[in-house]
Design an enzyme around this catalytic site. Sequence first.
Site, PDB file in Angstrom:
ATOM      1  N   SER A 333       0.829  -1.203   0.000  1.00  0.00           N
ATOM      2  CA  SER A 333       0.000   0.000   0.000  1.00  0.00           C
ATOM      3  C   SER A 333       0.868   1.260   0.000  1.00  0.00           C
ATOM      4  CB  SER A 333      -0.963  -0.052   1.193  1.00  0.00           C
ATOM      5  OG  SER A 333      -2.021   0.854   1.039  1.00  0.00           O
ATOM      6  N   ASP A 448      -5.531  -3.699  -2.719  1.00  0.00           N
ATOM      7  CA  ASP A 448      -4.481  -3.344  -1.762  1.00  0.00           C
ATOM      8  C   ASP A 448      -3.831  -4.583  -1.141  1.00  0.00           C
ATOM      9  OD1 ASP A 448      -3.119  -2.497   0.615  1.00  0.00           O
ATOM     10  OD2 ASP A 448      -4.353  -0.699   0.680  1.00  0.00           O
TER      11      ASP A 448
END
Length: 576
Positions: A333, A448
Amino acid sequence: MDADADTDPFGSVELLQGLSAPRRQRLIEQANRVRYRAGEWLFREGDSADCAYIVQAGRIEIVSEGTQREVLRTIKRGGIVGELALLRRTARSASARAIRDCELLELSREDFEQMILEDNRFALSLCRLMSAQLAEHRTPATNQAPPRTVAIIALDDDLLVDEAADRLAQALASAGETAILRADGARDLADHAALIDRAEANSRWVILAATGGPADPWTRACLAEADRIVALSRGRPNGQWLEHPTALHGCELLILGRSVPESMLDVILPHAVQTLADESATRRSLALSARRLNGRAVGIVFSGGGARAFAHLGVVEELRAAGVQIDRVAGASMGALVAAVLAREMDDHAIYETFRHNFVEQHPSRDYTLPVFSLIRGRKTLHLLEETFGRTRIEQLPLRFFCVSADLNGRSLVVHRIGLLRDALFASLAIPGVFPPIPTQEGRLLVDGGVLDNLPVETMARDGEGPVIAVDVTGSLAWRPRQTGRPSLWRARARALISGQHGELPSLAETILLTLTVGGRDTVLAARRHADLVLTPAVERSGLLEWGQLPKMREAGRESVRRLLESDPEALKRFL
């Protein structure tokens, strides 16, 4: 699979040394010899067990096929595969797959049991070998020794590897004896294996240099015996390699040039790729390879955490100031974005200005859309990634880099080591519900990486290439009200009308982020156990999407390193 491939003697197989001479000769004469190509399965978990295998050349990996595949151990020449199921008379408890082209001696249940009954020395050798494998299986993957034998293979007809082999040997020489072996006219695979055995017995590292094609006996021996394969090419490999690429699957591919044809990557399927634009880049890459082989290449892994990940910047600044040379970077991320900027070897000021411009000034989370697929379209974020990284590919980065995303369709972690950097980062940043998921041509649906692993330390540590520093801002991801005093009357009424609540609440995007971190909490705690050093900056007072907190978060990262050195001045010694 090709059966009855060769008539090579199996005198180099450790397990067979326990047999009496008559029994061993009889086995050699009656043996069923088989050959498996890289990628082929010997058997699968749950299959009935009717034979065991002795590895004469190549590598076999034992795989647990649960919800996510896990490699339990790797078996090389002289090892035995599938014996436990024969002894217990049960189905296979794990799967076995060739990761190199392999030559094996197949033992039926009857032959296997007969050898145990007739020859006590074979039974004793078997017990010793199984005990060693059990000890290896119980040793964490991150504690495995770095590779000892490295094959450097020239894929192009006009490419020599002597200079690369010499340079790698020189870089390794200060840490131990290094031998370089080249084709010397040995007659067959057994002779080549014996030559390599002698070099391994007398040297810390062995470098195998080969310029022949995939059918060349010496090249085949190098591919089968090496712990790591480094393939060199200018992007114009001999067509035989593209016709029979399985022997190269999982190699490290070094391209002597600025780019590599994607079609070549799709066929060879390397573990990692690096393009070397000039002589200086080649020398530097080989020096880094030496540090990785020696277990001295420092790696750093950054967790996700929204705006709180800005603390990573301060950590990097203090580590650099303390003299830490970072060789490998990774993240999930927002941590992936920090790792990518660091992999480009930007200085501290340039890194800070990149994040200030892209997040404080541009505020990419203000890209709202109708909440059909997501809260945010993602166009603004993608534009910022294109502006920052352009067409840069991961394999062009000076430092070794990877980031992770999660495949919702396959329910598996995806490790991005090759391809356009911006695409890998966009996938790693795609918070489910906040950003739209990323579909791929292979049928994946990427989101993610923090969904499955918000601190991918184990992925980096698994190679055993050096100490790993983990920077974790996930343990402090607790939301707290940030307003002080009484809110205005209109704000209080609007909040009550929309949410039915009178107190302050996190935004929807923050709630989604917090939900992800709750689900991944155990994963992060497990990942931290694989790190040699864990830094946890104090970031509790910053909101997950408060991009304006960049200066404060940067200072929190700096302070975490300063506190460490104040409490333990020697804490960074092993990273220098």
